[in-house]
Design a protein around this motif. Sequence first.
Motif, mmCIF file in Angstrom:
data_model
loop_
_atom_site.group_PDB
_atom_site.id
_atom_site.type_symbol
_atom_site.label_atom_id
_atom_site.label_comp_id
_atom_site.label_asym_id
_atom_site.label_seq_id
_atom_site.Cartn_x
_atom_site.Cartn_y
_atom_site.Cartn_z
ATOM 1 N N TRP A 88 0.822 -1.217 0.000
ATOM 2 C CA TRP A 88 0.000 0.000 0.000
ATOM 3 C C TRP A 88 0.848 1.255 0.000
ATOM 4 O O TRP A 88 1.964 1.277 0.533
ATOM 5 N N THR A 89 0.288 2.312 -0.560
ATOM 6 C CA THR A 89 0.881 3.635 -0.469
ATOM 7 C C THR A 89 -0.245 4.658 -0.332
ATOM 8 O O THR A 89 -1.377 4.421 -0.765
ATOM 9 N N LYS A 90 0.090 5.791 0.280
ATOM 10 C CA LYS A 90 -0.894 6.870 0.436
ATOM 11 C C LYS A 90 -0.386 8.107 -0.287
ATOM 12 O O LYS A 90 0.770 8.514 -0.126
ATOM 13 N N LEU A 91 -1.266 8.704 -1.087
ATOM 14 C CA LEU A 91 -0.960 9.916 -1.846
ATOM 15 C C LEU A 91 -1.786 11.059 -1.265
ATOM 16 O O LEU A 91 -3.015 10.995 -1.248
ATOM 17 N N THR A 92 -1.106 12.084 -0.789
ATOM 18 C CA THR A 92 -1.810 13.241 -0.216
ATOM 19 C C THR A 92 -1.580 14.453 -1.115
ATOM 20 O O THR A 92 -0.432 14.781 -1.456
ATOM 21 N N PHE A 93 -2.674 15.104 -1.502
ATOM 22 C CA PHE A 93 -2.607 16.186 -2.478
ATOM 23 C C PHE A 93 -2.851 17.537 -1.810
ATOM 24 O O PHE A 93 -3.331 17.616 -0.673
ATOM 25 N N VAL A 94 -2.524 18.609 -2.552
ATOM 26 C CA VAL A 94 -2.931 19.955 -2.142
ATOM 27 C C VAL A 94 -4.408 20.066 -2.517
ATOM 28 O O VAL A 94 -4.767 20.053 -3.702
ATOM 29 N N ASN A 95 -5.251 20.153 -1.520
ATOM 30 C CA ASN A 95 -6.685 20.012 -1.758
ATOM 31 C C ASN A 95 -7.320 21.275 -2.345
ATOM 32 O O ASN A 95 -6.863 22.396 -2.109
ATOM 33 N N VAL A 96 -8.373 21.031 -3.106
ATOM 34 C CA VAL A 96 -9.170 22.120 -3.681
ATOM 35 C C VAL A 96 -10.106 22.655 -2.604
ATOM 36 O O VAL A 96 -10.666 21.879 -1.812
ATOM 37 N N GLN A 97 -10.285 23.951 -2.571
ATOM 38 C CA GLN A 97 -11.141 24.595 -1.589
ATOM 39 C C GLN A 97 -12.410 25.136 -2.251
ATOM 40 O O GLN A 97 -12.476 25.307 -3.468
ATOM 41 N N GLY A 98 -13.414 25.420 -1.429
ATOM 42 C CA GLY A 98 -14.635 26.045 -1.934
ATOM 43 C C GLY A 98 -15.577 25.054 -2.598
ATOM 44 O O GLY A 98 -15.341 23.844 -2.629
ATOM 45 N N GLU A 99 -16.672 25.607 -3.146
ATOM 46 C CA GLU A 99 -17.710 24.815 -3.783
ATOM 47 C C GLU A 99 -17.590 24.887 -5.302
ATOM 48 O O GLU A 99 -16.737 25.591 -5.839
ATOM 49 N N ALA A 100 -18.488 24.173 -5.967
ATOM 50 C CA ALA A 100 -18.524 24.147 -7.442
ATOM 51 C C ALA A 100 -17.160 23.774 -7.999
ATOM 52 O O ALA A 100 -16.600 22.751 -7.623
ATOM 53 N N ASP A 101 -16.596 24.618 -8.861
ATOM 54 C CA ASP A 101 -15.281 24.317 -9.430
ATOM 55 C C ASP A 101 -14.158 24.494 -8.423
ATOM 56 O O ASP A 101 -13.052 23.981 -8.627
ATOM 57 N N GLY A 102 -14.405 25.194 -7.344
ATOM 58 C CA GLY A 102 -13.417 25.402 -6.291
ATOM 59 C C GLY A 102 -12.269 26.312 -6.703
ATOM 60 O O GLY A 102 -12.256 26.873 -7.801
ATOM 61 N N TYR A 103 -11.321 26.428 -5.802
ATOM 62 C CA TYR A 103 -10.173 27.280 -6.053
ATOM 63 C C TYR A 103 -8.951 26.720 -5.306
ATOM 64 O O TYR A 103 -9.086 25.907 -4.376
ATOM 65 N N CYS A 104 -7.793 27.175 -5.692
ATOM 66 C CA CYS A 104 -6.553 26.791 -5.008
ATOM 67 C C CYS A 104 -6.072 27.966 -4.153
ATOM 68 O O CYS A 104 -6.110 29.125 -4.600
#
Length: 225
Positions: free
Chosen positions: A160-176
Amino acid sequence: MQYTAGVRRTASAVVVVATAAALMTGCTPSGEAGAAGEPSQSVQSPTPGTAAGGSGSGGTGQAKPSAPVSPAASGVKAKPCTIDDVKVTEARQAAVRPPGTGTGAAIVAVTNVSKSACTLQGFPTVAGAGNGSPGKNVPLATTHSGSAATVSVAPGARAWTKLTFVNVQGEADGYCESGATPASFPTLVVGVPGAGAHQTALDDGVLALCDNKATVTAYSATKPS
């Protein structure tokens, strides 16, 4: 008459002494000649660990066959996994992930699909698949978390491996938060050290992330959360 009796007693004593001497000559320790002209007999001690007359059952004198030695006990090591030995069989959103509305983190399982054990060691590479065209894949910049150890994967078992991303914020299309435009990929391309790159889809939606970055753990026999 007294003289005659004394002579008789003396003669009897001589006979007794002679008889005793003869008997003493014939009484010898075990293993030596018991009487003049008889050959000596030697006694062989049983082989250490066996009873006289044979070993174990039946007294046949034949040694029992030794127990089979396992490959691990004999020092045989599993070979490194190749691209034909393993396959990515699971990719799902992790239970523990950064806050936000994007994917956040994913758990990826690599299964040994061969008939013999093999080993993995190291960290995955990660890319967003370019709509089925490898030339359009978007490699993610990866940061390693923890240290890598050799993992022996039995046939049918997983690493197993775990990949952690920079998550998208907000609703709909979201933002970085960085101001970048969020990216969305229908499938991932996950690299296994020495065993190629494997394309897989998340089982619960598309991959949404920011900044094209990921923090990855080394392959492990323990499933992360």
